[in-house]
Design an enzyme around this catalytic site. Structure first.
Site, PDB file in Angstrom:
ATOM      1  N   SER A   1      -9.755  44.278  -2.286  1.00 51.70           N
ATOM      2  CA  SER A   1      -8.322  44.507  -2.428  1.00 51.70           C
ATOM      3  C   SER A   1      -7.830  43.873  -3.727  1.00 51.70           C
ATOM      4  O   SER A   1      -8.179  42.739  -4.061  1.00 51.70           O
ATOM      5  CB  SER A   1      -7.556  43.872  -1.257  1.00 51.70           C
ATOM      6  OG  SER A   1      -6.178  43.822  -1.590  1.00 51.70           O
TER       7      SER A   1
ATOM      8  N   HIS B   1      -5.120  42.744  -4.191  1.00 54.14           N
ATOM      9  CA  HIS B   1      -4.257  41.598  -3.863  1.00 54.14           C
ATOM     10  C   HIS B   1      -5.006  40.266  -3.933  1.00 54.14           C
ATOM     11  O   HIS B   1      -4.381  39.224  -4.014  1.00 54.14           O
ATOM     12  CB  HIS B   1      -3.612  41.803  -2.485  1.00 54.14           C
ATOM     13  CG  HIS B   1      -2.491  42.801  -2.521  1.00 54.14           C
ATOM     14  ND1 HIS B   1      -1.228  42.483  -2.962  1.00 54.14           N
ATOM     15  CD2 HIS B   1      -2.461  44.124  -2.231  1.00 54.14           C
ATOM     16  CE1 HIS B   1      -0.450  43.561  -2.907  1.00 54.14           C
ATOM     17  NE2 HIS B   1      -1.186  44.582  -2.473  1.00 54.14           N
TER      18      HIS B   1
ATOM     19  N   ASP C   1       3.314  44.137  -4.402  1.00 52.25           N
ATOM     20  CA  ASP C   1       3.999  45.232  -3.716  1.00 52.25           C
ATOM     21  C   ASP C   1       5.483  44.936  -3.856  1.00 52.25           C
ATOM     22  O   ASP C   1       5.947  43.860  -3.481  1.00 52.25           O
ATOM     23  CB  ASP C   1       3.613  45.284  -2.235  1.00 52.25           C
ATOM     24  CG  ASP C   1       2.149  45.675  -2.054  1.00 52.25           C
ATOM     25  OD1 ASP C   1       1.557  46.212  -3.011  1.00 52.25           O
ATOM     26  OD2 ASP C   1       1.607  45.437  -0.964  1.00 52.25           O
TER      27      ASP C   1
ATOM     28  N   GLU D   1       0.466  54.907  -3.443  1.00 48.54           N
ATOM     29  CA  GLU D   1       1.264  53.756  -3.007  1.00 48.54           C
ATOM     30  C   GLU D   1       2.359  53.561  -4.052  1.00 48.54           C
ATOM     31  O   GLU D   1       2.102  53.084  -5.139  1.00 48.54           O
ATOM     32  CB  GLU D   1       0.405  52.486  -2.930  1.00 48.54           C
ATOM     33  CG  GLU D   1      -0.573  52.479  -1.778  1.00 48.54           C
ATOM     34  CD  GLU D   1      -1.237  51.123  -1.562  1.00 48.54           C
ATOM     35  OE1 GLU D   1      -0.861  50.148  -2.240  1.00 48.54           O
ATOM     36  OE2 GLU D   1      -2.134  51.057  -0.711  1.00 48.54           O
TER      37      GLU D   1
ATOM     38  N   HIS E   1       2.995  49.625  -5.121  1.00 43.85           N
ATOM     39  CA  HIS E   1       1.971  48.679  -5.592  1.00 43.85           C
ATOM     40  C   HIS E   1       1.869  48.689  -7.132  1.00 43.85           C
ATOM     41  O   HIS E   1       1.547  49.705  -7.724  1.00 43.85           O
ATOM     42  CB  HIS E   1       0.619  49.044  -4.958  1.00 43.85           C
ATOM     43  CG  HIS E   1      -0.497  48.101  -5.309  1.00 43.85           C
ATOM     44  ND1 HIS E   1      -1.098  47.257  -4.400  1.00 43.85           N
ATOM     45  CD2 HIS E   1      -1.140  47.870  -6.481  1.00 43.85           C
ATOM     46  CE1 HIS E   1      -2.048  46.556  -4.983  1.00 43.85           C
ATOM     47  NE2 HIS E   1      -2.100  46.918  -6.256  1.00 43.85           N
TER      48      HIS E   1
HETATM   49 ZN   LIG Z   1      -0.452  46.515  -2.592  1.00 41.38          ZN
END
Ligand SMILES: [Zn+2]
Length: 365
Positions: free
Chosen positions: A280, A282, A289, A333, A336
């Site tokens: 990820s 992240h 996000d 997304e 993001h």
């Molecule tokens: Zn994200």
């Protein structure tokens, strides 16, 4: 009385004639050889060129380092001198032998020059074993990596540049298989279903985002956090309210998320909507996000278009746009965003690239 040493007349005539013959036979070749040397050929090559009767042909052509290097080599075919004139010289082992074999295999001179310029010694055998008719087309693409050649052939989609780019991005591989793992943090790190972080990976300077730009406690790498705060405050001055919704996630947190949805909906759901722990973005402390302070659905907020148009000025890119799903492997997304630094963000924004494409084009050496 001194006795004068005088040759008799017939002798003098014979000597004079001999001298003239000597001068004539020496002068003309030495003049040609001199001219060849002025044309950059070495002395020995110039003599060889003269003796091979190629003076007239070569003096009017550009200097050829290939001919200079090989004209005295026993494997050099004098009759093919015109071909060799167009072959660029490269200082590498078995240059003449390999070039000869390529010529025998009917590779074009243009292709041979590209091959000699770009491919390793090991690759020649492949070119001798089978005639690769389109090798020149592959070599024209800047990002060509010879170690990926078999994968390019297997993946080929009719477009050499895209084939090479997509294979370099690992799109020919199954998700999460044979992945590249890194423990090294940088603003340009690539994390996706083919590139993950290792267990020793650490974001060196996790920094809390200032409370006016986030509701919950959210952390990013210091540089990214500062850039986000700047974007958030500039946006506010223009009437747009954005907040960080989710930023850094540790491996453990992502494991929790993965397992939670796995138990709830099963693996096919996870493969589509949840990123496996370690893969990820992240984890990097560079992803954020974003949410709007006014609208529950970011896509419908007035903030969304503002962020899309302005985020590059602060070093952020829209990481998973609808148009790049086939490359990023992540469903669209809208929320993001990823910090990459201003210069790269601007290039990606102006050229409509995904980060995978940018990475394969400029960073993946
Ligand atoms: Zn994200």
């Amino acid at each position: 009385m001194k006795k004068k040493l005088r040759l008799k007349l017939p002798f003098r005539i014979i000597l004079t004639v001999l001298a003239i013959i000597l001068i004539v036979t020496l002068y003309f070749p030495s003049r040609s050889i001199y001219k060849l040397m002025k044309h950059d050929y070495s002395l020995l090559s110039s003599i060889a060129i003269y003796r091979a009767d190629l003076y007239d042909e070569l003096i009017k052509e550009d200097y050829s380092k290939t001919i200079d290097k090989f004209i005295r080599n026993k494997d050099f075919d004098i009759d093919d001198y015109e071909t060799y004139l167009d072959i660029e010289y490269y200082d590498r082992p078995n240059f003449l032998t390999n070039t000869k074999k390529l010529l025998e295999k009917k590779y074009t001179i243009e292709d041979i020059n590209k091959i000699n310029a770009k491919l390793s010694d090991e690759f020649y055998q492949k070119l001798f074993d089978e005639y690769i008719y389109d090798i020149g087309k592959y070599l024209d693409v800047q990002y060509f990596k010879e170690e990926n050649f078999e994968r390019y052939k297997a993946y080929f989609n009719g477009n050499y540049e895209k084939t090479i780019l997509y294979v370099n991005i690992d799109l020919d591989k199954e998700d999460y298989t044979d992945t590249t793992i890194t423990n090294e943090f940088s603003n340009t790190i690539l994390i996706n279903k083919h590139h993950g972080i290792g267990e020793d990976f650490k974001v060196p300077d996790l920094t809390a985002i200032a409370s006016d730009c986030t509701e919950d406690e959210n952390y990013m790498s210091k540089e990214a956090a500062e850039a986000f705060e700047k974007m958030c405050r500039d946006a506010r001055k223009q009437g747009y309210d954005i907040l960080a919704n989710s930023t850094y996630r540790s491996l453990e947190v992502q494991e929790g998320t993965w397992n939670y949805y796995l138990n709830l909906y099963g693996i096919s759901y996870n493969n589509r909507y949840v990123t496996k722990p370690g893969y990820s973005e992240h984890h990097t402390g560079l992803a954020v996000d974003i949410k709007s302070a006014h609208s529950a659905v970011f896509k419908n907020s007035k903030e969304y278009p503002w962020v899309l148009e302005n985020c590059y000025k602060y070093g952020f890119i829209h990481r998973y746009p609808e148009s790049k799903v086939s490359i990023t492997g992540i469903s669209s997304e809208t929320w993001h965003f990823r910090y990459v630094g201003e210069e790269i963000a601007k290039y990606i924004y102006e050229n409509g690239l995904s980060y995978e494409e940018y990475y394969a084009m400029f960073l993946d050496k």
